[in-house]
Design a protein around this motif. Structure first.
Motif, PDB file in Angstrom:
ATOM      1  N   ALA A   4      44.444  39.021  32.141  1.00 27.51           N
ATOM      2  CA  ALA A   4      44.794  37.768  32.799  1.00 27.51           C
ATOM      3  C   ALA A   4      43.653  37.376  33.724  1.00 27.51           C
ATOM      4  O   ALA A   4      42.989  38.234  34.308  1.00 27.51           O
ATOM      5  CB  ALA A   4      46.096  37.906  33.584  1.00 27.51           C
ATOM      6  N   SER A   5      43.423  36.077  33.842  1.00 22.21           N
ATOM      7  CA  SER A   5      42.422  35.599  34.788  1.00 22.21           C
ATOM      8  C   SER A   5      43.054  35.490  36.170  1.00 22.21           C
ATOM      9  O   SER A   5      44.217  35.114  36.305  1.00 22.21           O
ATOM     10  CB  SER A   5      41.876  34.242  34.349  1.00 22.21           C
ATOM     11  OG  SER A   5      42.874  33.243  34.491  1.00 22.21           O
ATOM     12  N   ALA A  20      38.252  36.611  38.588  1.00 22.76           N
ATOM     13  CA  ALA A  20      38.090  37.767  37.703  1.00 22.76           C
ATOM     14  C   ALA A  20      38.609  37.391  36.329  1.00 22.76           C
ATOM     15  O   ALA A  20      39.608  36.668  36.206  1.00 22.76           O
ATOM     16  CB  ALA A  20      38.839  38.976  38.242  1.00 22.76           C
ATOM     17  N   LEU A  21      37.945  37.880  35.302  1.00 19.49           N
ATOM     18  CA  LEU A  21      38.283  37.537  33.926  1.00 19.49           C
ATOM     19  C   LEU A  21      38.776  38.761  33.173  1.00 19.49           C
ATOM     20  O   LEU A  21      38.471  39.903  33.557  1.00 19.49           O
ATOM     21  CB  LEU A  21      37.061  36.956  33.215  1.00 19.49           C
ATOM     22  CG  LEU A  21      36.462  35.686  33.823  1.00 19.49           C
ATOM     23  CD1 LEU A  21      35.215  35.279  33.059  1.00 19.49           C
ATOM     24  CD2 LEU A  21      37.482  34.561  33.840  1.00 19.49           C
ATOM     25  N   THR A  38      35.697  43.688  38.483  1.00 17.31           N
ATOM     26  CA  THR A  38      35.275  42.954  39.672  1.00 17.31           C
ATOM     27  C   THR A  38      35.398  43.877  40.869  1.00 17.31           C
ATOM     28  O   THR A  38      36.489  44.393  41.145  1.00 17.31           O
ATOM     29  CB  THR A  38      36.126  41.695  39.880  1.00 17.31           C
ATOM     30  OG1 THR A  38      36.043  40.875  38.710  1.00 17.31           O
ATOM     31  CG2 THR A  38      35.654  40.916  41.087  1.00 17.31           C
ATOM     32  N   VAL A  39      34.312  44.105  41.577  1.00 15.52           N
ATOM     33  CA  VAL A  39      34.290  45.049  42.678  1.00 15.52           C
ATOM     34  C   VAL A  39      34.121  44.291  43.989  1.00 15.52           C
ATOM     35  O   VAL A  39      33.346  43.334  44.078  1.00 15.52           O
ATOM     36  CB  VAL A  39      33.164  46.085  42.497  1.00 15.52           C
ATOM     37  CG1 VAL A  39      31.812  45.411  42.372  1.00 15.52           C
ATOM     38  CG2 VAL A  39      33.138  47.069  43.651  1.00 15.52           C
ATOM     39  N   ILE A  40      34.886  44.704  44.985  1.00 18.12           N
ATOM     40  CA  ILE A  40      34.759  44.174  46.342  1.00 18.12           C
ATOM     41  C   ILE A  40      34.015  45.226  47.154  1.00 18.12           C
ATOM     42  O   ILE A  40      34.532  46.316  47.380  1.00 18.12           O
ATOM     43  CB  ILE A  40      36.133  43.869  46.958  1.00 18.12           C
ATOM     44  CG1 ILE A  40      36.923  42.914  46.052  1.00 18.12           C
ATOM     45  CG2 ILE A  40      35.983  43.279  48.348  1.00 18.12           C
ATOM     46  CD1 ILE A  40      38.361  42.707  46.494  1.00 18.12           C
ATOM     47  N   PHE A  94      40.327  45.164  39.254  1.00 23.82           N
ATOM     48  CA  PHE A  94      39.888  44.869  40.604  1.00 23.82           C
ATOM     49  C   PHE A  94      39.797  46.191  41.355  1.00 23.82           C
ATOM     50  O   PHE A  94      40.715  47.014  41.281  1.00 23.82           O
ATOM     51  CB  PHE A  94      40.929  44.009  41.342  1.00 23.82           C
ATOM     52  CG  PHE A  94      40.713  42.542  41.213  1.00 23.82           C
ATOM     53  CD1 PHE A  94      39.771  41.897  41.995  1.00 23.82           C
ATOM     54  CD2 PHE A  94      41.469  41.792  40.347  1.00 23.82           C
ATOM     55  CE1 PHE A  94      39.590  40.529  41.898  1.00 23.82           C
ATOM     56  CE2 PHE A  94      41.304  40.425  40.237  1.00 23.82           C
ATOM     57  CZ  PHE A  94      40.354  39.793  41.010  1.00 23.82           C
ATOM     58  N   PHE A  95      38.748  46.398  42.105  1.00 28.92           N
ATOM     59  CA  PHE A  95      38.739  47.571  42.971  1.00 28.92           C
ATOM     60  C   PHE A  95      37.754  47.373  44.114  1.00 28.92           C
ATOM     61  O   PHE A  95      36.860  46.525  44.055  1.00 28.92           O
ATOM     62  CB  PHE A  95      38.421  48.854  42.191  1.00 28.92           C
ATOM     63  CG  PHE A  95      37.160  48.826  41.388  1.00 28.92           C
ATOM     64  CD1 PHE A  95      35.944  49.173  41.947  1.00 28.92           C
ATOM     65  CD2 PHE A  95      37.196  48.461  40.056  1.00 28.92           C
ATOM     66  CE1 PHE A  95      34.791  49.156  41.207  1.00 28.92           C
ATOM     67  CE2 PHE A  95      36.043  48.448  39.302  1.00 28.92           C
ATOM     68  CZ  PHE A  95      34.828  48.793  39.881  1.00 28.92           C
TER      69      PHE A  95
END
Length: 723
Positions: free
Chosen positions: A104-105, A133-134, A139-141, A301-302
């Motif tokens: 999911a986006s 995020a795709l 995607t890293v924070i 995501f992390f």
């Protein structure tokens, strides 16, 4: 601006000298820096294919259940560096290909989070953050400590604490809606695992708690999760080890905690610090595993503090934070170009993540101050001589006016202009199933936890043996009454005090419940009933074994019905005591303070139980009301003495006899009624139920408070940010 420019030039010069002591290295030779017409291969990935300048186009399919990411020719508005992340190392031969997941986006727009008292100068923990995020990407924070990484991750996942307030918008598949149960997984930084279970057992019981359906279907998702996190070699090993066998290493434990969330096959997976407490090898293995998971279509995501060069090369996009400000959002290679454009190029021999954090971590200012005096005596000590506040302002200003920020806004508009398919809930296991699973799992844990359960049984037996031998062969004369009262008091009081040894085990159960409840795998009622049903066999085993030893060593009345009442009375006493321990442990959530509190409560209850001073003679203000009526020792001892002495008589001389009630009158206060012992047993039963009701209320209030605050927060968020 002159100050910023001078600081930037100074940093550029020092960075170059650090990478090459003899001469200043030109900016074109900086690691990862790409120039038009020249493609530089990254370190440790010599066999990587050449990069293609492409852009990502997201296409929402009508009637589909996923979002497809397609590659299209690069847009002029995007930086030449936005070409994708570094390729992951090849998978080993024979590796199991994980099942595809419909991702999911996710888009967050103007996201601001405030927590009162969180920071010294401002309540804003995250300030106007934008990003996306795709599916199939990581995607890293990234940022230094206390930069707002975990807060931003929780805000996107909808798991902020009740004290936080969020402003802005979060879109999932283009729709501003809450992520439903089972559609996403969230892995905390520190998770509680059950060390006495194997990896396969732990994941299987987690699947039973989460998923509806048949057992065979749950086994298949467990095996998929094991293969997805590369845990096949550890599937049948105990997580915490046993006897002389070591438990799983920290890297494998971390992968087990992630695999627990994968049994739901989530579309989106949030992980807070996946590399927490991992060495470089374990960290690289973890990221390669997550990269493989992302390749199945899951949106990852992390957060991360810093990483090695190899790990950095696996990221797709990076959101760089410092003090809540977004200094960059985009693809990893573009971040390197962004720092170079701002005047802070990465030295050749330095890890990109180390370089980023060096430039934006204000803690380095203290190191600069410490090094200045040393530099005066020994010359140039380090290239760490830049004011990080200036660097942060420069990077933030450069990013806001860059093509990368414009590209992010364009992509956000593209992802939110049309709503895609909503993520549907996958259903939950019934409460009856969850209670049965928790009961069986707790019984299995008790059978394997020798330190907290079987050792306690041995200690009970040793204590009972000691008390029984001290008070053995008392006889049934009138002179033995006072000594027998002392024996029963010591037996009930000391064994109840010994129950405090079970605090660590019960505390672990509460931590496991808290971890599972945070992800909606359990509930207050489910935990309460499951824990009660699983503890009854163990407590009954303790009560019958200890009671038999004490009963026959002391020489109590030899009648089967009286023996059974003794066992039942002591069992209820243990049940009440465990309920009290659970209440105190849930209040403190700390072993030390729970033990201190319980010891204090037991001492007060023992003083008011009517042995040291008859209950009717206690001061009425505090000790009689309410302490003596709250102490379960009182009802247990009174019931056991009534069981032993009511209906008996003792000869006084050759002619006169007195009843057991009269013989006890000066030693302990009991009732003359024949059914009073059953009334005391009923009081113990009500106290056992009462303590567990108090526990249920405490757990329920904690859960409802978080749920209510989340609903209130979402109401205000939706009201203040209409679509």
């Amino acid at each position: 601006m002159e100050e910023i420019q001078s600081q930037s030039d100074n940093y550029r010069s020092s960075s170059s000298s650090a990478s090459s002591p003899s001469s200043r290295v030109p900016s074109s030779n900086f690691f990862y820096l790409r120039k038009p017409g020249s493609v530089r291969q990254p370190i440790s990935f010599e066999d990587s294919p050449e990069w293609e300048d492409t852009d990502i186009e997201v296409r929402l399919e009508e009637g589909g259940d996923s979002i497809n990411a397609a590659t299209t020719p690069g847009s002029p508005t995007l930086s030449k560096l936005n070409s994708g992340s570094l390729p992951s190392p090849p998978l080993p031969e024979g590796a199991v290909v994980a099942r595809k997941i419909a991702g999911a986006s996710v888009v967050w727009k103007d996201l601001t989070v405030t927590i009162k008292g969180k920071r010294k100068y401002s309540d804003k923990v995250v300030k106007s953050s934008n990003g996306y995020a795709l599916p199939g990407t990581m995607t890293v924070i990234m940022g230094p400590a206390k930069s707002g990484k975990s807060t931003l991750l929780r805000a996107i996942a909808g798991r902020l604490p009740p004290s936080a307030k969020m402003f802005g918008e979060v879109f999932v598949n283009g729709a501003k809606s809450h992520i439903s149960y089972g559609s996403y997984g969230f892995v905390e930084r520190e998770t509680t695992l059950i060390g006495s279970l194997t990896v396969r057992e732990f994941l299987y019981y987690s699947a039973l708690l989460q998923l509806p359906g048949f057992f065979c279907q749950r086994k298949s998702v467990v095996e998929d999760a094991i293969h997805a996190m590369s845990l096949s070699d550890y599937a049948n090993k105990l997580i915490g080890g046993h006897c002389y066998m070591k438990g799983l290493p920290s890297g494998e434990r971390r992968r087990v905690s992630i695999a627990r969330e994968l049994v739901m096959r989530p579309h989106i997976l949030f992980i807070d610090e996946p590399l927490y407490h991992l060495d470089s090898v374990s960290a690289l293995l973890m990221m390669v595993t997550l990269k493989k998971l992302a390749s199945t279509g899951c949106t990852l995501f992390f957060t991360i503090n810093q990483s090695s060069t190899e790990v950095f090369g696996l990221f797709d996009r990076i959101c760089l934070l410092s003090n809540g400000n977004t200094l960059f959002f985009g693809e990893t290679l573009a971040c390197l170009q962004h720092f170079s454009n701002a005047g802070f190029p990465c030295p050749i021999m330095q890890s990109p993540s180390d370089h980023f954090l060096r430039a934006i971590n204000t803690d380095f200012d203290r190191i600069i101050a410490m090094c200045k005096s040393w530099q005066d005596d020994h010359g140039e000590f380090s290239s760490v001589n830049m004011d990080t506040a200036v660097a942060i302002r420069t990077l933030e200003a450069t990013y806001k006016s860059s093509a990368d920020a414009a590209a992010v806004e364009t992509m956000i508009l593209r992802l939110t202009e049309k709503e895609g398919p909503l993520l549907k809930s996958k259903g939950k296991a019934s409460n009856a199933t969850r209670i049965a699973v928790l009961t069986w799992r707790s019984l299995l844990i008790m059978s394997r936890e020798w330190k907290y359960y079987w050792l306690r049984l041995i200690l009970y037996m040793l204590l009972t043996l000691c008390i029984g031998t001290v008070f053995s062969s008392l006889g049934h004369s009138l002179s033995s009454v006072v000594t027998r009262v002392a024996a029963i008091f010591v037996y009930v009081s000391f064994t109840s005090l010994l129950s405090i040894a079970g605090v660590p085990a019960l505390m672990k159960e509460i931590k496991i419940y808290t971890s599972e409840e945070s992800n909606l795998h359990s509930g207050a009622l489910v935990f309460l009933l499951g824990q009660l049903l699983s503890s009854i066999p163990f407590l009954f085993l303790i009560s019958i074994s200890s009671s038999l030893v004490f009963y026959f060593l002391v020489g109590l009345r030899d009648e089967f019905s009286l023996l059974m009442y003794f066992v039942l009375n002591f069992f209820m006493c243990l049940l009440v005591n465990e309920g009290l321990i659970l209440v105190i442990a849930s209040l403190w959530r700390d072993v030390f303070w729970s033990v201190v509190t319980l010891v204090s409560i037991h001492v007060v209850m023992m003083l008011s139980a009517g042995y040291f001073r008859i209950r009717n003679a206690l001061p009425g203000a505090v000790w009689t009301y309410p302490v003596s009526y709250v102490a379960f020792h009182t009802y247990s001892i009174q019931g056991l003495l009534e069981n032993e002495y009511l209906g008996t008589s003792f000869a006084v001389g050759q002619v006169r006899t007195i009843s057991g009630f009269q013989a006890l009158r000066n030693a302990y206060d009991i009732s003359l009624e024949s059914n009073s012992k059953w009334e005391n047993l009923l009081v113990l039963l009500l106290m056992a139920v009462g303590y567990r009701l108090v526990l249920f209320v405490l757990l329920f209030i904690r859960v409802k408070k978080n749920t209510f605050m989340h609903k209130l927060f979402r109401f205000h968020h939706d009201t203040n940010n209409p679509r």
